[in-house]
Design an enzyme around this catalytic site. Structure first.
Site, PDB file in Angstrom:
ATOM      1  CE1 TYR A 130      -3.972   2.072   0.683  1.00 42.40           C
ATOM      2  CE2 TYR A 130      -2.851   2.823   2.669  1.00 42.40           C
ATOM      3  CZ  TYR A 130      -3.878   2.937   1.762  1.00 42.40           C
ATOM      4  OH  TYR A 130      -4.832   3.922   1.931  1.00 42.40           O
ATOM      5  NE  ARG A 183      -5.393  12.963  -5.832  1.00 47.09           N
ATOM      6  CZ  ARG A 183      -5.465  11.953  -4.941  1.00 47.09           C
ATOM      7  NH1 ARG A 183      -4.614  10.939  -4.938  1.00 47.09           N
ATOM      8  NH2 ARG A 183      -6.410  11.953  -4.043  1.00 47.09           N
ATOM      9  CE  LYS A 201      -6.476   3.928  -1.420  1.00 44.86           C
ATOM     10  NZ  LYS A 201      -6.553   4.804  -0.254  1.00 44.86           N
ATOM     11  CD  GLU A 272      -8.679   5.598  -3.218  1.00 46.98           C
ATOM     12  OE1 GLU A 272      -9.581   5.039  -2.577  1.00 46.98           O
ATOM     13  OE2 GLU A 272      -8.029   6.570  -2.772  1.00 46.98           O
ATOM     14  CG  ASP A 273      -5.640   7.955  -5.847  1.00 42.41           C
ATOM     15  OD1 ASP A 273      -6.271   8.369  -4.857  1.00 42.41           O
ATOM     16  OD2 ASP A 273      -4.500   7.493  -5.755  1.00 42.41           O
ATOM     17  CG  ASP A 295     -10.754   6.136   0.249  1.00 45.23           C
ATOM     18  OD1 ASP A 295     -11.216   6.283   1.392  1.00 45.23           O
ATOM     19  OD2 ASP A 295      -9.580   5.786   0.026  1.00 45.23           O
ATOM     20  CG  ASP A 296      -8.831   9.954  -3.172  1.00 46.97           C
ATOM     21  OD1 ASP A 296      -7.839   9.676  -2.495  1.00 46.97           O
ATOM     22  OD2 ASP A 296      -9.153   9.322  -4.202  1.00 46.97           O
ATOM     23  CG  ASN A 445      -0.322   9.560   1.184  1.00 51.87           C
ATOM     24  OD1 ASN A 445       0.356   9.592   2.188  1.00 51.87           O
ATOM     25  ND2 ASN A 445      -1.628   9.377   1.203  1.00 51.87           N
TER      26      ASN A 445
HETATM   27  N1  NAD Z   1      -3.699  10.880   3.902  1.00 52.35           N
HETATM   28  C1  NAD Z   1      -4.743  10.539   3.213  1.00 52.35           C
HETATM   29  O1  NAD Z   1      -5.544   9.696   3.613  1.00 52.35           O
HETATM   30  C2  NAD Z   1      -4.999  11.218   1.883  1.00 52.35           C
HETATM   31  C3  NAD Z   1      -6.272  11.098   1.312  1.00 52.35           C
HETATM   32  C4  NAD Z   1      -6.523  11.737   0.087  1.00 52.35           C
HETATM   33  C5  NAD Z   1      -5.516  12.443  -0.536  1.00 52.35           C
HETATM   34  N2  NAD Z   1      -4.282  12.503   0.051  1.00 52.35           N
HETATM   35  C6  NAD Z   1      -3.190  13.227  -0.603  1.00 52.35           C
HETATM   36  O2  NAD Z   1      -3.541  14.583  -0.710  1.00 52.35           O
HETATM   37  C7  NAD Z   1      -2.937  15.136  -1.859  1.00 52.35           C
HETATM   38  C8  NAD Z   1      -3.971  15.947  -2.614  1.00 52.35           C
HETATM   39  O3  NAD Z   1      -5.020  15.111  -3.055  1.00 52.35           O
HETATM   40  P1  NAD Z   1      -6.286  15.751  -3.803  1.00 52.35           P
HETATM   41  O4  NAD Z   1      -7.133  14.645  -4.281  1.00 52.35           O
HETATM   42  O5  NAD Z   1      -6.937  16.772  -2.957  1.00 52.35           O
HETATM   43  O6  NAD Z   1      -5.546  16.449  -5.035  1.00 52.35           O
HETATM   44  P2  NAD Z   1      -6.055  17.620  -5.932  1.00 52.35           P
HETATM   45  O7  NAD Z   1      -5.202  17.616  -7.123  1.00 52.35           O
HETATM   46  O8  NAD Z   1      -7.538  17.512  -6.098  1.00 52.35           O
HETATM   47  O9  NAD Z   1      -5.762  18.946  -5.081  1.00 52.35           O
HETATM   48  C9  NAD Z   1      -4.503  19.472  -4.815  1.00 52.35           C
HETATM   49  C10 NAD Z   1      -4.684  20.887  -4.249  1.00 52.35           C
HETATM   50  O10 NAD Z   1      -3.420  21.345  -3.786  1.00 52.35           O
HETATM   51  C11 NAD Z   1      -3.263  22.683  -4.218  1.00 52.35           C
HETATM   52  N3  NAD Z   1      -1.858  23.027  -4.341  1.00 52.35           N
HETATM   53  C12 NAD Z   1      -0.995  22.673  -5.315  1.00 52.35           C
HETATM   54  N4  NAD Z   1       0.202  23.274  -5.114  1.00 52.35           N
HETATM   55  C13 NAD Z   1       0.074  24.004  -3.986  1.00 52.35           C
HETATM   56  C14 NAD Z   1       0.936  24.859  -3.282  1.00 52.35           C
HETATM   57  N5  NAD Z   1       2.185  25.059  -3.691  1.00 52.35           N
HETATM   58  N6  NAD Z   1       0.481  25.466  -2.166  1.00 52.35           N
HETATM   59  C15 NAD Z   1      -0.784  25.265  -1.732  1.00 52.35           C
HETATM   60  N7  NAD Z   1      -1.652  24.462  -2.364  1.00 52.35           N
HETATM   61  C16 NAD Z   1      -1.231  23.850  -3.484  1.00 52.35           C
HETATM   62  C17 NAD Z   1      -3.971  22.740  -5.569  1.00 52.35           C
HETATM   63  O11 NAD Z   1      -4.269  24.078  -5.906  1.00 52.35           O
HETATM   64  C18 NAD Z   1      -5.187  21.890  -5.260  1.00 52.35           C
HETATM   65  O12 NAD Z   1      -6.161  22.715  -4.671  1.00 52.35           O
HETATM   66  C19 NAD Z   1      -2.297  13.984  -2.612  1.00 52.35           C
HETATM   67  O13 NAD Z   1      -0.914  13.965  -2.331  1.00 52.35           O
HETATM   68  C20 NAD Z   1      -2.942  12.769  -2.024  1.00 52.35           C
HETATM   69  O14 NAD Z   1      -2.063  11.658  -2.017  1.00 52.35           O
HETATM   70  C21 NAD Z   1      -4.017  11.912   1.230  1.00 52.35           C
HETATM   71  O1  LMR Z   2      -3.798   6.013  -0.971  1.00 49.81           O
HETATM   72  C1  LMR Z   2      -3.541   6.542   0.121  1.00 49.81           C
HETATM   73  O2  LMR Z   2      -2.599   6.155   0.831  1.00 49.81           O
HETATM   74  C2  LMR Z   2      -4.409   7.622   0.690  1.00 49.81           C
HETATM   75  C3  LMR Z   2      -5.200   8.405  -0.289  1.00 49.81           C
HETATM   76  O3  LMR Z   2      -6.231   7.672  -0.865  1.00 49.81           O
HETATM   77  C4  LMR Z   2      -4.393   9.106  -1.329  1.00 49.81           C
HETATM   78  O4  LMR Z   2      -4.891   9.247  -2.446  1.00 49.81           O
HETATM   79  O5  LMR Z   2      -3.300   9.568  -1.012  1.00 49.81           O
HETATM   80 MG    MG Z   3      -6.618   8.025  -2.837  1.00 55.22          MG
END
Ligand code: NAD
Ligand code: LMR
Ligand code: MG
Length: 662
Positions: A130, A183, A201, A272-273, A295-296, A445
């Protein structure tokens, strides 16, 4: 006390024997000979007993010595440990891929053994199958490809999907995870190579939720890619065309959804993603028609909310104080907006005032602070854009550093996908936070995309912080025996329970109420003592336990919303009459199992809780009839029924005797 605990432990073993999934019934196989050895679901490698070798035409196809499951397990772990030793000092990516390869080979060969080693060693193996290694695997997928896993629907399959879906060999599918690869984590558009995410997942679904691996389906929807490097890569395995857009894109997903639910009306689809615009659009389009969730957006929101409520508790404040917490969210994408929406709903419930609920939340994207003055303000971000007069003097587009310095937030939460964006200056500015225990959530991530490392957070923001990250980091040694605890704020703590609870409820939709129940369950899981130490989420070792709890909470919410239509032989009426329960799927035979003898530690926890309940009953002079299966004992047991029900439905990896049928 000892006797009571002992009594509960013994009664648990009686009950778990009654419902045991550990002693498998026979398993019907329609294949014979080499076909069985080449089917990872039935294959036992050298573990086939001689009687089965005779019955199934395997004699001569295997070396003569029979090796037991336990011996195979030990042999695999030995190889894994020696690989770890032999790759010491090599670059991290090299080691990570080597570990993934050895696990992937086992997955391709012998699923029973694979899932058992995964479950028993979840803390070590989750980062390999994962996040974060799965990101590296996706980046290198076309080169790593040996065998397909899951299904691939491409833009070229338009009009064919309703028949294609029948190419999948399993009669029943419970859980599907789908991506369009647009993404992948914080790594961007990886096209068809994103299939690694649904696979990872769903492995977590098997390991954490006990979903039967024969009933899972990873899906890649290949509508092209806008990643020029991939389009030019001669090994790239996906469609070499730009991504479909607009109605053309939606018509492909529509067709896929119709095909899936036509064949498996009770399946659950996890999105997802997907890039943000399609993540929101598809969620809105399908959530009232099908049993699906994103999920996101939704899983992440629940996990973040649980962590945010934990930080309030960590400050020693009542939960109602959440409404006063100043939270800066960095990243206005599908994840960041999902978190803010759920946080606003929570404040609204607490204060009864939706108008001012977003008052203390500040949202930043790549162009800085989002205010109502933003040109081309995204409608999805609009509810969180600051009105003039609410900005504490900050202007539209103020930088992250300016915002942190001015707002002095209680929480700084990153979902931007941009590694290192919580710079030394930003982290140092968190020293001035208005909180006695500021929180830093670097949730992006994989590891290199985290907004900061755990070590930097404790170094620059101070030792008093609460820290969480989306990808795992080691705890930080603060010197003098002190430890900076690292929490993994990852949606893996919720999505398996959301899927499991929905599946067992038979609900045809996943409502906000069910998602809220999941988040609340996770939020209340940790004790005050743990939270005070900065531990906001359970250890991944307890993922099966928390998943069962979350699953039961989701199930109860579905029942109370009158959406539960039942599952298998459990009808809606029976579901309605179940009350709260605790799981017991521990297979340890120890009297008082420890986390070492029982990785999930469930029986231990259950015995403790049960003994406490029993002590209370005794002290209230009510505990007369609890002998073997007396009516009163049954009455007490009914409190546990929901989790027991969930637990009974959890698959556990052991070899079953194979019986051949033509
Ligand atoms: N920990 C978790 O469970 C979890 C869950 C979902 C997503 N994520 C992570 O979160 C991140 C974003 O996912 P998402 O689906 O929202 O992506 P997304 O592409 O929909 O959104 C990214 C956002 O970040 C902003 N951004 C980009 N560069 C930036 C900067 N320099 N300063 C401030 N903001 C900036 C963009 O404008 C956009 O609003 C990914 O890395 C994903 O892996 C983690
Ligand atoms: O996949 C993960 O580890 C969490 C989340 O769904 C992500 O998109 O980063
Ligand atoms: Mg995800």
């Amino acid at each position: 006390m000892w006797n009571l605990t002992r009594f509960v432990v013994l009664s648990l073993s009686r009950r778990s024997r009654r419902f045991s999934t550990a002693i498998p019934g026979p398993c019907i196989v329609h294949k014979r000979g080499a076909d069985i050895l080449h089917d990872p679901w039935f294959n036992k490698d050298t573990g086939f007993p001689l009687t089965e070798r005779d019955r199934l035409g395997l004699r001569g196809l295997l070396p003569p010595r029979v090796i037991s499951f336990e011996q195979q397990y030990a042999r695999f772990m030995e190889s894994y440990r020696s690989l770890e030793k032999n790759t010491q000092g090599h670059p991290d990516n090299f080691v990570a891929l080597a570990k993934w390869r050895i696990l992937n080979r086992l997955h391709d060969r012998n699923e029973t053994l694979y899932y058992r080693v995964l479950m028993d060693n979840i803390k070590d193996f989750a980062p390999v199958i994962y996040t974060p290694t799965v990101g590296l695997v996706c980046q290198n997928y076309s080169g790593l490809f040996r065998r397909p896993r899951g299904m691939y629907f491409s833009a070229r399959d338009k009009g064919e999907m309703i028949s294609m879906i029948y190419n999948w060999p399993a009669h029943q599918v419970d859980m599907i995870v789908i991506t369009d690869g647009s993404r992948i984590l914080g790594l961007g558009d990886l096209g068809v190579q994103g299939i690694g995410i649904p696979i990872g997942k769903l492995d977590m679904y098997v390991a954490a939720a006990g979903i039967n691996p024969q009933r899972i389906l990873p899906v890649m929807l290949d509508v092209g890619t806008n990643n020029q490097k991939l389009l030019e890569d001669r090994l790239y395995l996906g469609l070499r065309q730009p991504r479909l857009e607009g109605e053309e894109y939606l018509s492909i997903i529509d067709e896929f959804m119709e095909a899936v639910f036509n064949r498996w009306p009770k399946a659950i689809v996890q999105f997802e993603d997907f890039q943000m615009k399609w993540a929101f659009e598809t969620l809105q389009r399908y959530r009232k028609r099908f049993s699906m969730f994103n999920d996101d957006i939704q899983g992440t929101a629940g996990v973040a909310l649980a962590g945010l409520l934990g930080t309030v508790r960590a400050q020693g404040r009542p939960l109602a104080d959440f409404a006063n917490q100043k939270i800066v969210v960095v990243g206005a994408g599908s994840a960041g907006l999902g978190v803010l929406k759920m946080a606003v709903e929570a404040v609204t419930r607490m204060t009864g005032n939706g108008e001012t609920a977003a008052r203390n939340f500040f949202l930043i994207d790549k162009d800085g602070l989002i205010t109502k003055e933003r040109k081309n303000l995204d409608p999805a971000a609009a509810p969180f854009a600051k009105n003039p007069g609410e900005t504490m003097g900050l202007g539209e587009g103020a930088t992250l550093l300016e915002v942190v310095k001015k707002v002095k937030p209680h929480v700084l939460l990153g979902l931007s996908g941009v590694g290192g964006i919580f710079s030394e200056e930003v982290l140092k500015a968190m020293h001035e936070s208005d909180s006695t225990k500021p929180a830093i959530f670097a949730m992006s991530n994989p590891t290199l995309n985290a907004e900061c490392t755990a070590a930097d957070a404790f170094k620059h923001a101070g030792e008093n912080i609460v820290f969480a990250s989306g990808s795992p980091f080691q705890h930080v040694d603060l010197g003098n025996g002190k430890v900076g605890h690292v929490n993994q704020a990852n949606n893996m703590y919720l999505f398996p329970g959301i899927g499991l609870g929905t599946l067992l409820s038979g609900a045809h939709f996943i409502t906000d109420g069910m998602l809220q129940a999941a988040a609340e369950c996770l939020a209340s899981y940790m004790t005050d003592e743990e939270v005070q130490k900065g531990l906001l989420y359970p250890s991944i070792d307890s993922i099966r336990h928390i998943t069962a709890e979350v699953g039961a909470a989701v199930l109860r919410a579905a029942v109370s919303e009158e959406l539960a239509e039942g599952h298998g032989d459990m009808g809606p009426k029976e579901l309605m009459h179940m009350s709260k329960m605790r799981p017991m799927w521990c297979t340890s035979t120890d009297l008082l199992p420890t986390p070492e003898t029982c990785p999930a530690c469930i029986r231990h926890i259950t015995a403790e809780v049960g003994a406490a309940v029993l002590r209370a009953a005794v002290s209230e002079e009510l505990a007369e009839g609890h002998g073997d299966v007396g009516p009163k004992e049954l009455m007490h047991m009914s409190k546990d029924e929901t989790v027991e029900y969930v637990t009974r439905n959890m698959w556990y990896p052991v070899y079953s005797p194979l019986v051949h049928e033509k």
